[in-house]
Design a protein around this motif. Structure first.
Motif, PDB file in Angstrom:
ATOM      1  N   VAL A  46      -0.594  -3.813 -49.093  1.00 31.73           N
ATOM      2  CA  VAL A  46      -1.130  -3.512 -47.768  1.00 31.73           C
ATOM      3  C   VAL A  46      -2.419  -4.298 -47.538  1.00 31.73           C
ATOM      4  O   VAL A  46      -3.253  -4.415 -48.443  1.00 31.73           O
ATOM      5  CB  VAL A  46      -1.452  -2.004 -47.618  1.00 31.73           C
ATOM      6  N   THR A  47      -2.567  -4.823 -46.335  1.00 34.14           N
ATOM      7  CA  THR A  47      -3.846  -5.379 -45.903  1.00 34.14           C
ATOM      8  C   THR A  47      -4.039  -5.021 -44.437  1.00 34.14           C
ATOM      9  O   THR A  47      -3.077  -4.688 -43.736  1.00 34.14           O
ATOM     10  CB  THR A  47      -3.906  -6.911 -46.115  1.00 34.14           C
ATOM     11  N   ALA A  48      -5.286  -5.077 -43.964  1.00 36.65           N
ATOM     12  CA  ALA A  48      -5.568  -4.709 -42.570  1.00 36.65           C
ATOM     13  C   ALA A  48      -6.761  -5.494 -42.056  1.00 36.65           C
ATOM     14  O   ALA A  48      -7.646  -5.879 -42.830  1.00 36.65           O
ATOM     15  CB  ALA A  48      -5.837  -3.208 -42.454  1.00 36.65           C
ATOM     16  N   ALA A  49      -6.780  -5.717 -40.746  1.00 32.70           N
ATOM     17  CA  ALA A  49      -7.867  -6.479 -40.127  1.00 32.70           C
ATOM     18  C   ALA A  49      -8.144  -5.956 -38.733  1.00 32.70           C
ATOM     19  O   ALA A  49      -7.224  -5.558 -38.006  1.00 32.70           O
ATOM     20  CB  ALA A  49      -7.507  -7.960 -40.065  1.00 32.70           C
ATOM     21  N   THR A  50      -9.419  -5.963 -38.358  1.00 27.17           N
ATOM     22  CA  THR A  50      -9.826  -5.644 -36.991  1.00 27.17           C
ATOM     23  C   THR A  50      -9.983  -6.940 -36.221  1.00 27.17           C
ATOM     24  O   THR A  50     -10.747  -7.827 -36.610  1.00 27.17           O
ATOM     25  CB  THR A  50     -11.157  -4.876 -36.972  1.00 27.17           C
ATOM     26  N   ASN A  51      -9.245  -7.088 -35.130  1.00 32.18           N
ATOM     27  CA  ASN A  51      -9.287  -8.295 -34.308  1.00 32.18           C
ATOM     28  C   ASN A  51     -10.505  -8.305 -33.384  1.00 32.18           C
ATOM     29  O   ASN A  51     -11.109  -7.255 -33.133  1.00 32.18           O
ATOM     30  CB  ASN A  51      -8.011  -8.406 -33.471  1.00 32.18           C
ATOM     31  N   PRO A  52     -10.856  -9.487 -32.863  1.00 31.01           N
ATOM     32  CA  PRO A  52     -11.999  -9.557 -31.930  1.00 31.01           C
ATOM     33  C   PRO A  52     -11.847  -8.662 -30.705  1.00 31.01           C
ATOM     34  O   PRO A  52     -12.850  -8.216 -30.144  1.00 31.01           O
ATOM     35  CB  PRO A  52     -12.020 -11.039 -31.532  1.00 31.01           C
ATOM     36  N   ASP A  53     -10.607  -8.373 -30.292  1.00 28.16           N
ATOM     37  CA  ASP A  53     -10.413  -7.510 -29.116  1.00 28.16           C
ATOM     38  C   ASP A  53     -10.450  -6.024 -29.467  1.00 28.16           C
ATOM     39  O   ASP A  53     -10.234  -5.172 -28.605  1.00 28.16           O
ATOM     40  CB  ASP A  53      -9.107  -7.852 -28.399  1.00 28.16           C
ATOM     41  N   GLY A  54     -10.716  -5.714 -30.738  1.00 27.75           N
ATOM     42  CA  GLY A  54     -10.808  -4.323 -31.158  1.00 27.75           C
ATOM     43  C   GLY A  54      -9.520  -3.731 -31.696  1.00 27.75           C
ATOM     44  O   GLY A  54      -9.522  -2.639 -32.270  1.00 27.75           O
ATOM     45  N   SER A  55      -8.404  -4.413 -31.501  1.00 25.62           N
ATOM     46  CA  SER A  55      -7.147  -3.929 -32.064  1.00 25.62           C
ATOM     47  C   SER A  55      -7.158  -4.105 -33.577  1.00 25.62           C
ATOM     48  O   SER A  55      -7.904  -4.917 -34.122  1.00 25.62           O
ATOM     49  CB  SER A  55      -5.965  -4.681 -31.450  1.00 25.62           C
ATOM     50  N   ILE A  56      -6.320  -3.351 -34.247  1.00 28.43           N
ATOM     51  CA  ILE A  56      -6.223  -3.428 -35.705  1.00 28.43           C
ATOM     52  C   ILE A  56      -4.791  -3.766 -36.087  1.00 28.43           C
ATOM     53  O   ILE A  56      -3.838  -3.172 -35.564  1.00 28.43           O
ATOM     54  CB  ILE A  56      -6.653  -2.110 -36.371  1.00 28.43           C
TER      55      ILE A  56
END
Length: 496
Positions: free
Chosen positions: A446-456
């Motif tokens: 599993v990996t996760a990231a927060t995008n510049p638009d606030g979505s994950i």
């Protein structure tokens, strides 16, 4: 009284409904699987016996993402030119359009490489130390048109970095395309070469983001274009020649990535590159490849490289299914542990354990997630397009690409590798930040990231033969779903 009771029960029901809604994490889930899903949006999830809890910790942030993508090579560009306009457009849109994989970080080669049709150099005239005869004419028919069309399709744009496989033979101590070292008397000429390349491509409307100093400076077994550097030699070239030259020419903002080979050698290289302030001044980061193993992503080496230079880029610049002729229209093969790499035949006996048979999908998904969880900020595949033989390649070094074509029949095959790449490139955007994840099951990656638009974006890979139920939570909100056997999912969470 009955009317008051009715309103009371309605109020309680409404509050309970709101409470349930407020506690539910709203998501969209896209899956690619051995059973046939291809980045398919799914809404039905069968129950399973295995329960997994995954908690997102967005307050815990790690590296900033540079991007994901693939390489523009002469071979890929040549093949695109042999296809119908419809199929050419289909492929480029699949890679770069908003409804496609949205590639954001790409590579190309300076001079020829093994995935060129012939050996060539932009400095064809021997002894031309001032590069008065510098020319990119060899790129004008295929490579440059491919890059231009991709730029026109991409709404967000993308970064391009360039890598040389070798200088022209006349600049080297062995006077050959393969092997040998750059002669010290041509260090300044070779630095000028990089500057002239920037100008020539800029004149064609292509802005180059940066460079790797040398593709595979250890060499490649003296098989195709190569030029050798030790860590100290490359550091000297960048510190005293390439960096100062680009700075003097007003191009000091161009990214310089050192090393550009397998991760097992990282420690020696970053120790030299980042030895002190002077040696590290012009290096913006480190480039790595994955060919040291079919399953090990070398987390300790990645951690070491990051800790040595925590403010520098750490980018996977090349990886592919190598030493294999692609399987045509056979998705099952890409999910099965039948592929072998160069090490299956050629690795030393003590290193054979690093090169067992593997499933191509597994290798991509495992490596990208493993990299993202160990400070790598960009991941770039090799050729975007190859033919059914795994070429063209002048050395017959056959490899697999995410998209395989039959130019004679004008047919296109999007392999499962394409969809695996899109799970990352489409949903984890440049300048996203990798965030903390607590995962209760070590068999799920599993990996996760927060995008510049606030979505994950959360990416989960299940390479096992057992489906798993997942409870995903963040900030007291939860959602439950399941992931099938041999499947990769991207879970998109809108900005809360």
């Amino acid at each position: 009284m009955k009317l008051l009771k009715y309103y009371f029960y309605c109020l309680v029901f409404t509050m309970m409904s709101c409470e349930k809604t407020d506690n539910k994490l709203q998501v969209q889930i896209f899956e690619t699987s051995a059973k046939g899903n291809q980045l398919t949006k799914i809404t039905e999830f069968p129950a399973t016996d295995t329960k997994v809890t995954i908690k997102l910790i967005p307050e815990q942030t790690f590296q900033t993402i540079s991007g994901f993508g693939g390489a523009f090579t002469e071979s890929s560009a040549y093949l695109l030119n042999k296809l119908s306009k419809k199929n050419r457009d289909t492929i480029l849109r699949a890679y770069f359009a908003k409804d496609g994989a949205r590639y954001s970080l790409t590579r190309t080669h300076m001079n020829s490489c093994d995935f060129s049709l012939t050996n060539y150099s932009y400095s064809p005239v021997e002894g031309d130390k001032n590069l008065e005869h510098f020319t990119i004419e060899e790129d004008m028919d295929d490579l440059i048109p491919m890059i231009k069309e991709a730029l026109a399709i991409s709404e967000d744009g993308f970064k391009i970095f360039a890598s040389p496989w070798t200088a022209a033979p006349w600049m080297k101590d062995n006077n050959k395309w393969v092997g040998g070292k750059l002669l010290p008397e041509y260090y300044d000429t070779w630095a000028l070469f990089f500057s002239k390349y920037l100008d020539a491509y800029k004149a064609e409307g292509i802005d180059i983001w940066g460079f790797t100093v040398e593709n595979e400076p250890h060499g490649n077994g003296n098989n195709w274009e190569s030029m050798h550097f030790t860590p100290q030699e490359m550091t000297n070239f960048v510190q005293h020649h390439l960096g100062p030259k680009l700075e003097a020419d007003g191009k000091g903002d161009k990214i310089i990535l050192g090393y550009d080979q397998n991760r097992a050698g990282l420690k020696e290289w970053v120790n030299a590159m980042y030895k002190d302030e002077a040696s590290s001044k012009y290096f913006h980061g480190t480039a790595i490849h994955w060919y040291e193993s079919t399953y090990d992503y070398f987390p300790e080496a990645l951690q070491y490289a990051h800790n040595k230079a925590p403010d520098k880029y750490l980018i996977e610049t090349e990886g592919c299914v190598d030493s294999e002729v692609p399987k045509w229209q056979d998705d099952t093969w890409y999910w099965s542990k039948e592929a072998t790499d160069w090490g299956w035949d050629w690795a030393s006996e003590e290193e054979k354990y690093l090169h067992p048979k593997y499933a191509p999908v597994n290798r991509y998904a495992r490596d990208i997630i493993g990299c993202l969880n160990n400070w790598v900020d960009g991941w770039v595949d090799w050729n975007m397009v190859l033919d059914r033989q795994g070429g063209p390649n002048w050395f017959e070094n056959w490899c697999v690409a995410p998209v395989i074509v039959d130019p004679d029949a004008d047919e296109v095959y999007f392999t499962p590798i394409y969809y695996v790449m899109a799970h990352f490139s489409k949903y984890i955007r440049p300048d996203a930040k990798i965030i903390g994840v607590d995962n209760s099951n070590e068999k799920l990656m599993v990996t996760a990231a927060t995008n510049p638009d606030g979505s994950i974006a959360v990416v989960i890979f299940n390479e096992t033969e057992h489906p798993k139920s997942v409870n995903l939570s963040m900030h007291e909100k939860t959602v439950e779903f399941s992931i099938d056997v041999k499947a990769i999912q991207t879970i998109m969470i809108p900005k809360i």
